[in-house]
Design an enzyme around this catalytic site. Structure first.
Site, PDB file in Angstrom:
ATOM      1  N   THR A 160      -4.948  -5.477  10.488  1.00 13.80           N
ATOM      2  CA  THR A 160      -5.598  -5.415   9.176  1.00 13.80           C
ATOM      3  C   THR A 160      -6.683  -4.354   9.104  1.00 13.80           C
ATOM      4  OG1 THR A 160      -5.178  -7.739   8.789  1.00 13.80           O
ATOM      5  CG2 THR A 160      -6.974  -6.781   7.535  1.00 13.80           C
ATOM      6  N   SER A 219       1.898  -9.147  14.625  1.00 13.56           N
ATOM      7  CA  SER A 219       2.990 -10.129  14.777  1.00 13.56           C
ATOM      8  C   SER A 219       4.196  -9.458  15.434  1.00 13.56           C
ATOM      9  CB  SER A 219       3.433 -10.685  13.432  1.00 13.56           C
ATOM     10  OG  SER A 219       2.373 -10.757  12.542  1.00 13.56           O
ATOM     11  N   THR A 259      -5.331  -9.424  14.377  1.00 15.75           N
ATOM     12  CA  THR A 259      -5.901 -10.666  14.906  1.00 15.75           C
ATOM     13  C   THR A 259      -4.833 -11.700  15.270  1.00 15.75           C
ATOM     14  OG1 THR A 259      -6.138 -11.536  12.660  1.00 15.75           O
ATOM     15  CG2 THR A 259      -8.059 -10.442  13.620  1.00 15.75           C
ATOM     16  N   CYS A 309      -4.771 -30.053  22.684  1.00 12.12           N
ATOM     17  CA  CYS A 309      -6.163 -30.096  22.218  1.00 12.12           C
ATOM     18  C   CYS A 309      -6.796 -28.728  22.433  1.00 12.12           C
ATOM     19  CB  CYS A 309      -6.969 -31.107  23.022  1.00 12.12           C
ATOM     20  SG  CYS A 309      -6.451 -32.788  22.755  1.00 12.12           S
TER      21      CYS A 309
END
Ligand code: ASP
Length: 347
Positions: free
Chosen positions: A16, A62, A92, A283
């Site tokens: 980006t 990606s 990111t 988690c």
């Protein structure tokens, strides 16, 4: 490096930070790198030589592939003696994977490799890209009183935090602080000053040691995220697939999985066939301890090794690199429980 101008190599892969809206498609697409430096005239105020190199083509992260990690690692190796530090501009979405991969591919690092990017393109008025880029350059060139790099690690700088690369995860698709390091403190925080948490920063055992680069990556890894309602067919597909050499099993809580006979039978069959099975928790915080609950213990007895408090991203990257180094799965399994680059805590 006292008395001379620091030098940084800026490697632009896409993301980006350097995107702009395509008038036809309406979507964000990467644009020419040279304009990024034009957008950040502040960089010229540093007494730092900044050279840049751009990937061709520039990508949305990606689309990152292990072959690009190899290109990055080789680029850093080839320019290692010319620069004091490296800043990698990266999307990111997969930054935590790339930072993890580089951390394992680059051994005996004595210079900073800082990955950064932004949530808003650098040409947009409220961009976070400028701040991220400027601070990353400052961190990549920072040295102590002896002229040694303050952060000789692969890191992610984002939204005021410097995080160990193989401890970071992307937490938010919206916030400027997009990354967290749930199981390890930030290495630095950028406010009015950049405050380094020096006691948490890894240092090489020998500052004179030369960089070693692993570029053989074995990517035959599958990730199985456990969920209620799994069927034997699906679990078998993941754990017994001919094409996989290792499987990361994302388990519940402190490393628990169903104790149903059919499930444990498949796990046992997979492990006995020689596959590497690693337990990583779903988690965000904490890690795997297969001795707490009976369900965890059964998994351990069935041949699953603990990924301790490592992230999925870093465990995947560690497997790629270790499996690229050796064909012996027992060596890989043993190395998984060793803290190679500060990616896990051993207890
Ligand atoms: N899709 C973008 C990428 O990862 C998102 C970003 O850079 O923030 O390349």
């Amino acid at each position: 490096m006292k008395g001379r101008k620091a030098s940084i190599l800026l490697i632009y892969t896409g993301g980006t930070i350097g995107m702009k809206q395509d008038p036809q498609k309406g979507a964000l697409v990467p644009f020419d790198f040279s304009q990024i430096l034009d957008q950040v005239p502040e960089l010229a105020k540093f007494a730092i030589r900044i050279d840049s190199v751009a990937f061709d083509p520039l990508i949305d992260s990606s689309d990152i592939e292990p072959s690009m990690w190899i290109r990055l690692a080789e680029l850093i190796r080839d320019r290692y003696d010319t620069y004091d530090g490296f800043v990698v501009l990266h999307g990111t979405d997969t930054m935590a994977y790339s930072a993890s991969a580089l951390s394992f591919m680059l051994k005996d690092l004595t210079k900073p490799v800082i990955l950064t990017g932004s949530q808003l393109p650098i040409g947009v008025p409220r961009t976070d890209g400028k701040e991220n880029l400027i601070s990353s350059v400052e961190i990549a060139s920072a040295t102590d009183s002896e002229g040694r790099a303050i952060v000789p690690e692969v890191c992610i700088f984002f939204g005021s935090l410097l995080l160990r690369g193989n401890r970071a995860v992307k937490e938010s698709s919206e916030a400027f602080s997009a990354f967290i390091s749930p199981n390890y403190p930030p290495l630095a925080e950028a406010g009015i000053n950049i405050r380094y948490n020096t006691s948490f920063i890894r240092r090489p055992a020998d500052w004179d040691s030369s960089l070693k680069v692993s570029t053989a990556l074995d990517t035959r890894v599958a990730v199985l995220k456990l969920h209620p309602g799994m069927t034997p067919e699906i679990v078998r597909h993941f754990l017994l697939g001919k094409e996989t050499r290792a499987v990361i099993i994302e388990t519940y809580g402190s490393g628990n999985a169903p104790a149903k006979d059919w499930f444990l039978d498949i796990v046992r069959e997979s492990s006995e066939s020689g596959k590497i099975l690693v337990n990583v928790t779903q988690c965000l915080k904490g890690g795997v301890d297969m001795d707490i609950y009976d369900n965890g213990r059964k998994l351990k007895e069935a041949g699953v090794v603990s990924g301790l408090d490592g992230t999925t991203e870093s465990t995947l990257a560690k497997l790629f690199v270790l499996m690229g180094i050796t064909q012996d799965n027992t060596i890989v399994k043993n190395a998984l429980s060793q803290n190679l680059r500060g990616e896990i805590l051993l207890s």
